[in-house]
Design a protein around this motif. Structure first.
Motif, short mmCIF file in Angstrom:
data_model
loop_
_atom_site.label_atom_id
_atom_site.label_comp_id
_atom_site.label_asym_id
_atom_site.label_seq_id
_atom_site.Cartn_x
_atom_site.Cartn_y
_atom_site.Cartn_z
N SER A 88 49.98 54.35 47.24
CA SER A 88 50.56 54.66 48.53
C SER A 88 51.12 53.42 49.20
CB SER A 88 49.50 55.26 49.46
OG SER A 88 49.03 56.47 48.94
N GLN A 89 52.28 53.60 49.80
CA GLN A 89 52.87 52.58 50.66
C GLN A 89 53.02 51.22 49.98
OE1 GLN A 89 54.10 53.31 53.66
NE2 GLN A 89 53.36 55.40 53.67
N LYS A 90 53.27 51.22 48.69
CA LYS A 90 53.48 49.96 47.97
C LYS A 90 54.99 49.73 47.84
CE LYS A 90 49.12 49.31 46.99
NZ LYS A 90 48.34 48.89 48.09
N PRO A 91 55.53 48.74 48.53
CA PRO A 91 56.98 48.53 48.46
C PRO A 91 57.43 48.06 47.07
CG PRO A 91 55.93 46.81 49.77
CD PRO A 91 54.86 47.78 49.40
N HIS A 92 58.65 48.40 46.76
CA HIS A 92 59.26 47.97 45.50
C HIS A 92 60.66 47.45 45.83
CE1 HIS A 92 60.25 47.74 41.29
NE2 HIS A 92 61.34 48.47 41.50
N PHE A 93 61.03 46.34 45.22
CA PHE A 93 62.33 45.71 45.45
C PHE A 93 63.08 45.67 44.12
CE2 PHE A 93 59.21 44.11 48.39
CZ PHE A 93 59.85 44.19 49.61
N GLU A 101 70.67 44.26 47.09
CA GLU A 101 69.22 44.19 47.13
C GLU A 101 68.70 45.50 47.74
OE1 GLU A 101 67.32 41.65 45.86
OE2 GLU A 101 69.25 40.92 45.13
N CYS A 102 67.74 46.12 47.08
CA CYS A 102 67.21 47.40 47.53
C CYS A 102 65.69 47.33 47.68
CB CYS A 102 67.55 48.50 46.53
SG CYS A 102 69.32 48.78 46.31
N ARG A 103 65.18 48.23 48.51
CA ARG A 103 63.75 48.31 48.76
C ARG A 103 63.40 49.75 49.05
NH1 ARG A 103 60.90 49.11 53.44
NH2 ARG A 103 58.86 48.15 53.59
N TYR A 104 62.22 50.15 48.60
CA TYR A 104 61.68 51.41 49.05
C TYR A 104 60.16 51.31 49.15
CZ TYR A 104 59.73 53.59 44.77
OH TYR A 104 58.97 53.93 43.68
N LYS A 105 59.62 52.13 50.03
CA LYS A 105 58.18 52.13 50.26
C LYS A 105 57.74 53.59 50.31
CE LYS A 105 54.76 50.30 53.51
NZ LYS A 105 54.60 49.66 54.81
N PRO A 106 57.41 54.14 49.16
CA PRO A 106 57.08 55.57 49.11
C PRO A 106 55.75 55.88 49.78
CG PRO A 106 56.56 54.54 47.03
CD PRO A 106 57.23 53.49 47.87
N TYR A 145 64.79 56.81 46.89
CA TYR A 145 63.42 56.66 46.40
C TYR A 145 63.34 56.91 44.89
CZ TYR A 145 61.23 56.34 51.04
OH TYR A 145 60.82 55.93 52.28
N VAL A 146 64.08 57.91 44.41
CA VAL A 146 64.09 58.19 42.97
C VAL A 146 64.66 56.99 42.21
CG1 VAL A 146 65.18 59.61 41.16
CG2 VAL A 146 64.12 60.70 43.16
N GLU A 147 65.70 56.35 42.76
CA GLU A 147 66.25 55.13 42.13
C GLU A 147 65.19 54.04 42.06
OE1 GLU A 147 69.62 54.03 41.37
OE2 GLU A 147 70.40 56.07 41.46
N GLY A 148 64.46 53.84 43.16
CA GLY A 148 63.41 52.83 43.18
C GLY A 148 62.28 53.15 42.24
N TYR A 149 61.87 54.40 42.22
CA TYR A 149 60.81 54.84 41.31
C TYR A 149 61.24 54.58 39.86
CZ TYR A 149 57.30 57.94 39.21
OH TYR A 149 56.26 58.45 38.48
N THR A 150 62.47 54.96 39.55
CA THR A 150 62.99 54.79 38.19
C THR A 150 63.02 53.31 37.81
OG1 THR A 150 64.28 56.81 38.43
CG2 THR A 150 64.94 55.29 36.67
N ASP A 151 63.44 52.46 38.74
CA ASP A 151 63.44 51.02 38.46
C ASP A 151 62.01 50.51 38.25
OD1 ASP A 151 65.11 48.41 38.49
OD2 ASP A 151 63.40 48.00 39.81
N ARG A 152 61.10 51.00 39.06
CA ARG A 152 59.70 50.54 38.98
C ARG A 152 59.03 50.97 37.68
NH1 ARG A 152 55.68 51.75 43.89
NH2 ARG A 152 56.21 49.65 44.52
#
Length: 172
Positions: A88-93, A101-106, A145-152
């Motif tokens: 939870s709430q773990k940011p990803h860059f 530069e992108c960031r998300y915090k699901p 968020y899906v883009e960030g998840y996929t990158d992560r």
């Protein structure tokens, strides 16, 4: 920008559900006092000076947020999603394909591929919420968020969900 009252209420519920261990570091409940009186103003000013940068909320807000959390956990569709082992709430860059530069915090990512966002809504009625979702661009937010998840994780989530809830009883 300063978050409005609705955003602050949603963040409070998010914290209680996704980061309960951080609640005391982020929030403090103000004492009941009549801030129209000299004594009430002094009590409140002293309280604010001791709040240490934490967000000041009322006991009513906290009670309401706890009631929402309880309702979500008891919901037959939502409760099992919240019970899954999750991050939870773990940011990803990351840097996207255009070099931005992108960031998300699901709100919630589960080990079995769920990407979940919690949303405080005026109405959780599906027809009404879908219109509000479009006007607030939640579809674009979830695509990001899906883009960030996929990158992560190297692959897209298996499931994407928005859990909408109302601030007022019966907390639909």
């Amino acid at each position: 920008f300063a978050p409005n009252e609705a955003m602050r209420q949603g963040s409070l519920v998010d914290c209680l559900i996704t980061e309960p261990g951080n609640f005391r570091d982020r929030y403090v409940v103000m004492p009941q006092c009549d801030r129209r009186t000299k004594a009430g103003k002094e009590l409140y000013a002293e309280f604010v000076s001791r709040a240490g940068g934490r967000e000041i909320i009322t006991q009513d807000w906290l009670d309401n947020a706890h009631a929402i959390k309880a309702e979500l956990w008891m919901d037959p569709a939502v409760g099992p999603l919240l019970a899954k082992s999750h991050v939870s709430q773990k940011p990803h860059f990351w840097t996207d394909e255009l070099g931005r530069e992108c960031r998300y915090k699901p709100d919630i990512e589960t080990e079995d591929g769920w990407l979940i966002d919690l949303k405080k809504a005026r109405s959780a009625n599906p027809a009404i919420f879908s219109r509000h979702s479009y006007s607030f661009a939640y579809d674009l937010q979830m695509a990001h968020y899906v883009e960030g998840y996929t990158d992560r994780y190297g692959e897209p989530p298996r499931n994407v969900a928005i859990i909408a809830y109302e601030w007022t009883p019966p907390y639909n």
